[in-house]
Design an enzyme around this catalytic site. Structure first.
Site, mmCIF file in Angstrom:
data_model
loop_
_atom_site.group_PDB
_atom_site.id
_atom_site.type_symbol
_atom_site.label_atom_id
_atom_site.label_comp_id
_atom_site.label_asym_id
_atom_site.label_seq_id
_atom_site.Cartn_x
_atom_site.Cartn_y
_atom_site.Cartn_z
ATOM 1 N N TYR A 178 10.587 0.346 3.339
ATOM 2 C CA TYR A 178 9.541 1.261 2.882
ATOM 3 C C TYR A 178 8.254 0.482 2.719
ATOM 4 O O TYR A 178 8.255 -0.743 2.668
ATOM 5 C CB TYR A 178 9.936 1.941 1.562
ATOM 6 N N CYS A 179 7.148 1.234 2.647
ATOM 7 C CA CYS A 179 5.860 0.570 2.507
ATOM 8 C C CYS A 179 4.954 1.389 1.599
ATOM 9 O O CYS A 179 5.346 1.750 0.505
ATOM 10 C CB CYS A 179 5.234 0.317 3.863
ATOM 11 N N ARG A 180 3.743 1.686 2.074
ATOM 12 C CA ARG A 180 2.778 2.327 1.174
ATOM 13 C C ARG A 180 2.843 3.837 1.172
ATOM 14 O O ARG A 180 2.367 4.484 0.249
ATOM 15 C CB ARG A 180 1.362 1.894 1.552
ATOM 16 N N LEU A 208 5.927 3.711 -1.900
ATOM 17 C CA LEU A 208 6.099 3.530 -3.331
ATOM 18 C C LEU A 208 5.396 4.601 -4.158
ATOM 19 O O LEU A 208 5.974 5.105 -5.128
ATOM 20 C CB LEU A 208 5.655 2.153 -3.806
#
Lengths: 256, 256
Positions: A178-180, A208
């Site tokens: 996962y990232c932004r 997140l």
DNA sequence: ATCATGCTCCATAGATCTATAGAATAGTCG
DNA sequence: CGACTATTCTATAGATCTATGGAGCATGAT
């Protein structure tokens, strides 16, 4: 009965103060970064490719609209998003762009989000499979963002180091990266790279901010990273700190 | 690894297309109106106090950003919000303004929202009490907005007619009024007026957009208004068409 | 056809915003 | 204290946006 038309105009003028912030692409980019973690002016200028004075000027505009706040640490000034609503607003803007602007979708596709994103992992699936120890949750954002807040039990492995540190990952476990958020390309790129190396990997549907807005737990600090911590602890953390796997239905929090 | 910095810049530039719409107070106002109901250019110009050509120009900007769509009916062009995400975005912007901009709160207070809003009725309370027949739900928006969508069982009584048609309301029932949302002043003003006449009245915490976004049922058309329909039917409608009082989290798809 | 209506397109003066260099300010370290 | 560093403030040329009158275009009525 127009006795309040002036006041009403004032109201929309206030809203426009917020709008003013997001007219400029770089300001949106700054805001997006600040929704992940606080940063110094210098770091922000660097990350967005702006000259220092220009970045500072943009940050002033954002501050006047109360969308960011500052903290001074010695000689440096750190900016941060001024609350959860800011991130929600930016998120709503991103959602809007993805659903209404074909161009955005196109750009995302052209960058591989499509390939890697065809099968995103849902929150619930992640929780279930992580609990069962079947997957490694990977935070591929820069290290500062990881330590400012991450999914409990996730490992930090910034995309830029992924290739070099590939051997830290157990080849038998599937990776969920996962990232932004939906507009961020880090996780899709990480997944593409991993698949290119024959690993099983998928993207999480959330970044997140979405995870946090859903009311799910967020862990701060450097975490249990280092390559020596075993998988069991990693998954244990995700399970242990999870209050409830179902959506808490806080009056807002677009569940997606 | 900056191979995609150009694409990424493109992405934020696309987002800025949306931002561009909400820099201008009048455009926000227009968008807000369009989240309630579709309207002709003329009606929009009239409602916002803009010259026709100016209003049209603003609408073009909004159309280029795909935030609104049009429908032609004879010689007239009707504009509408281009989907639920648009309303969510505007809503997020309003929430942000209310929580971060003290000025907004101040303006709202100065207009009586405070007095009337100290005790807003929650969705759940409304559902419970309406089901029990203890309250009258009043939609105080203009009639067009009511017929474009309203809370099932609510009665239309636009603020501008409230004083004249006061006798249509049973003095023994408490009134719960709602309007366009948290930034709208119609319901608070209605409540203030009603209280001034010795009635019991409160505002609903939601406006129609929030109600709809919560996944609660929305009824279209002229409804059962007219003053002759009895209270029982009104409350019956609210109960009957309610699938579940909890948030169903349908991710999308409220056709309008 | 011819006209009226409702909107959009075009041109333009005036207002506002952006990037950036250079000066000024606040906080730190010897 | 004085040199130094990180930011913010100031000034400004160039670019962009806004309001608006009037022309141009469909649609519907006569």
């Amino acid at each position: 009965m127009e006795h309040d038309s002036g006041r009403r105009a004032d109201l929309y003028e206030q809203l426009a103060r917020i709008g003013k912030v997001v007219v400029h692409p770089k300001r949106i980019e700054l805001l997006d970064l600040l929704c992940q973690a606080e940063r110094s002016v210098e770091a922000l200028a660097e990350a967005t490719g702006l000259k220092l004075t220009t970045a500072s000027a943009h940050l002033q505009v954002m501050r006047q609209a109360r969308l960011v706040e500052t903290r001074r640490d010695g000689t440096r000034v750190f900016y941060r998003a001024a609350g959860e609503e800011v991130c929600r607003f930016v998120g709503a803007m991103g959602d809007l762009a993805r659903t209404r602007l074909a161009e955005v979708d196109q750009i995302l596709r052209s960058l591989g989000t499509d390939a890697a994103g065809t099968e995103r992992v849902s929150r619930d699936e992640l929780l279930a499979r992580a609990r069962a120890g079947e997957v490694v949750v990977l935070d591929v954002r820069p290290a500062e963002e990881y330590s400012a807040g991450h999914i409990p039990g996730a490992r930090s492995l910034p995309l830029e180091h992924l290739e070099a540190r590939l051997d830290e990952l157990d080849p038998d476990l599937e990776v969920v990266a996962y990232c932004r958020g939906p507009l961020c390309l880090l996780a899709p790129e990480a997944v593409a790279l991993l698949r290119g190396r024959g690993r099983r990997a998928r993207c999480l549907e959330d970044g997140l901010p979405e995870w946090r807005q859903a009311g799910l737990p967020v862990e701060e600090g450097i975490g249990t990273d280092g390559g020596s911590s075993d998988g069991a602890e990693t998954h244990g953390a995700l399970v242990a700190t999870t209050p409830s796997p179902t959506n808490p239905s806080t009056h807002e929090g677009t569940p997606r």
